[in-house]
Design an enzyme around this catalytic site. Structure first.
Site, short mmCIF file in Angstrom:
data_model
loop_
_atom_site.label_atom_id
_atom_site.label_comp_id
_atom_site.label_asym_id
_atom_site.label_seq_id
_atom_site.Cartn_x
_atom_site.Cartn_y
_atom_site.Cartn_z
N CYS A 398 25.57 0.03 -22.68
CA CYS A 398 26.39 1.24 -22.64
C CYS A 398 27.60 1.07 -23.56
CB CYS A 398 26.78 1.56 -21.19
SG CYS A 398 27.39 3.24 -20.96
N HIS A 525 21.41 1.71 -18.93
CA HIS A 525 21.71 0.58 -18.05
C HIS A 525 20.42 -0.01 -17.49
CE1 HIS A 525 26.16 0.98 -17.54
NE2 HIS A 525 25.91 2.23 -17.93
N GLU A 527 19.88 -2.73 -16.10
CA GLU A 527 20.07 -3.53 -14.88
C GLU A 527 19.75 -2.76 -13.61
OE1 GLU A 527 24.35 -1.98 -15.79
OE2 GLU A 527 22.48 -2.41 -16.84
#
Length: 575
Positions: A398, A525, A527
């Site tokens: 990001c 993102h 994750e």
């Protein structure tokens, strides 16, 4: 529908979220379908506008919901996909009640907390509990509800009253209350003390709720006489009192509960013990044992500005853990405050400056996570510059991707004033700009949020190969600034490749430097979708590159998964 409610007492931060997730793991291992709800008693509509330094990371869901980080625990532990409605806040409940009042749905009535607000909570729970979250048809068998905060807090009184009424309506066979409490060990005498838990249970009963089970957090295993005392004074059966002592990683928590037959106790309370549930924890046990037996390490430096609270980067750390396991490496991560890398720190705090640079230079790989605001951006740019110039594996997420673009423009393309308009609205070289559809007047829920599709411009790049040579991927986003599309041609002419873009081709999603060991930036993102059994492809790439295994991974890619590899190349051999 059966409900398991998890509450907490004495102090916050005991691990209610992990406990709730672990109970879900046990029930799922018994063959039951599980969903989860988190109740947060704050007045915010959602977690989107809360500082990570105060409340930990903001977790983002597929539907764009900005929610409490515990929903991330639920998704990772249970491998489910939740929605924004699975996170209840006081703000959402009040907003719904106010909307109904204005529409005239309570016409003629005096709108009250103890009637209308508590009913709204119950109706919300019943509705959300019926929504499938595991990709199958029909509702789950059990809904696990975590009540945030600590019993006795004024903020949570509405919810304890609502749950008390809910219990009366459901009946005891459909409702199991698990209370997580603290049993401290006084160093002076080395004795476990039960009084805090006794008082906590008394407060819980005063709120109209009676615990069916106690989960006692302590630094060591529970002594038998302590369990007897808790059973006597808290009026909970000994077979329903469990201890969760400190462990080296949270994957042990479900196993601790399993070893104490917590699943049997909960199933009995829910009147499900007559069914033939066969507990299957083989995969979970194998994963936990495998990680405990790892010896070779990999060190990743996380360069951010919310380093005062480790939960601010919780999903990043978990994704690194998943990737490290896939690469058969023991993860060592170092949180580096990006402001400590800046030249100004040499005068103000030289020790911190030297320590930060020592950690960065000693790391095998570097990760620059997301964030907002200009504080610490210079330090992040310096970290990206160091990684690029020294061929150190680096992943920017990001803002981290935007930082990499700014750094490249300044030091490779010779645009010294290159910047983001977020940090310098008047820059002459705006390589990162505000997205035209964003709002400059309202902050909450106005970013580009949730699952979005990214198309690979070419499959002959590290990112596409890590994802299995696919044409597109779906990942979660949370941003209001983007790379300036008008500058993309000159970036690519200088050697920075934009290998992933949105469906229009105008919004940049993935950058790479082809001749670098691993220099990747992504606007999304990754994750948030990483799971213990399904590690994020890009995190695996970072860890593999940082441990000298990237070519092995890339050589064995090609799973065809459009999101993350379901079985990573390194996870299926030499286990």
């Amino acid at each position: 529908m059966k409900y398991v409610v998890v509450t907490g007492g004495v102090v916050s931060g005991l691990g209610k979220g992990v406990t709730a997730s672990s109970i879900g793991v046990l029930l799922k291992a018994c063959g039951l379908r599980v969903t989860s709800i988190k109740i947060d008693p704050y007045l915010n509509i959602d977690a989107g506008t809360i500082s990570p330094s105060e409340h930990g990371e903001v977790f983002v869901l597929d539907d764009g919901g900005e929610v409490d980080l515990d929903l991330g625990n639920y998704e990772r532990f249970l491998d489910i996909q939740l929605t924004r409605d699975n996170n209840i806040t006081t703000g959402k409940i009040f907003q719904s009640v106010f909307d109904k009042e204005r529409k005239g749905e309570y016409l003629g009535e005096t709108v009250q907390v103890a009637k209308h607000v508590t009913k709204e909570v119950q109706e919300w729970i019943k509705h959300v509990a019926m929504v499938p979250v595991d990709g199958k048809e029909g509702p789950a068998d059990v809904c696990i509800i975590e009540l945030g905060g600590t019993i006795g807090d004024i903020e949570s009184m509405i919810f304890t009253e609502a749950l008390s009424q809910f219990f009366d309506d459901l009946g005891s066979d459909n409702f199991c209350l698990v209370h997580v409490s603290y049993v401290p060990v006084l160093n002076v005498v080395g004795e476990q003390k039960t009084k805090p838990t006794q008082h906590s249970v008394r407060t819980l009963r005063g709120a109209g709720l009676t615990p069916d089970a106690l989960v006692c957090r302590s630094s060591k295993g529970q002594e038998e006489n302590v369990k007897e005392k808790l059973s006597q004074f808290c009026h909970v059966k000994k077979t329903c009192i469990f201890t969760l002592h400190d462990v080296q990683n949270i994957w042990h928590v479900p196993l601790l509960l399993k070893d104490q037959n917590a699943h049997d106790a909960i199933l009995k309370v829910l009147n499900l013990e007559s069914a033939s549930w066969e507990l299957n924890m083989e995969e979970w046990e194998g994963r936990t044992t495998k990680y405990d037996n790892l010896h070779d390490t990999v060190t990743i430096a996380i360069v951010g500005k919310y380093t005062g609270l480790s939960d601010a980067y919780l999903s990043v750390v978990k994704a690194l853990l998943h990737a490290s396991l896939a690469c058969r490496r023991k993860l060592l991560y170092k949180l580096i405050d990006s402001t400590d890398l800046e030249d100004s720190a040499t005068k103000e705090r030289s020790d911190a400056y030297n320590a930060a640079w020592s950690l960065l230079k000693g790391a095998d790989g570097i990760l620059v996570p997301g964030g907002f605001g200009d504080r610490g951006t210079t330090g992040k740019i310096l970290a990206a510059k160091y990684a690029r110039e020294n061929n150190v594996p680096c992943l920017g997420i990001c803002l981290g991707m935007q930082i990499a673009v700014i750094e490249f423009a300044r030091h490779v393309m010779n645009f010294p004033d290159a910047n983001s308009t977020e940090f310098d609205p008047d820059t002459n070289t705006p390589c990162v700009i505000f997205m035209p559809e964003g709002s400059k007047t309202h902050m909450g829920g106005t970013m580009r949020l949730g699952s979005r599709r990214t198309f690979f411009k070419t499959t002959d790049c590290k990112s596409a190969r890590l994802y299995g040579d696919v044409n597109y991927i779906d990942e979660r986003h949370r941003h209001r600034y983007e790379v300036n599309p008008d500058m993309v041609p000159i970036f690519e002419n200088a050697g920075l490749q934009f290998v992933g873009r949105d469906e229009t081709g105008r919004r940049m999603e993935i950058i790479e430097i082809p001749d670098h060991r691993f220099y990747v930036g992504v606007q999304f993102h990754p994750e948030f979708k990483s799971r213990p059994s399904k590690p994020s492809a890009l995190f695996v790439g970072l860890v593999a590159a940082s441990s000298g295994q990237l070519e092995h991974v890339l050589g064995k890619s090609g799973t065809g998964d459009t999101t993350v590899a379901t079985k990573h190349p390194l996870s299926d051999d030499r286990a």
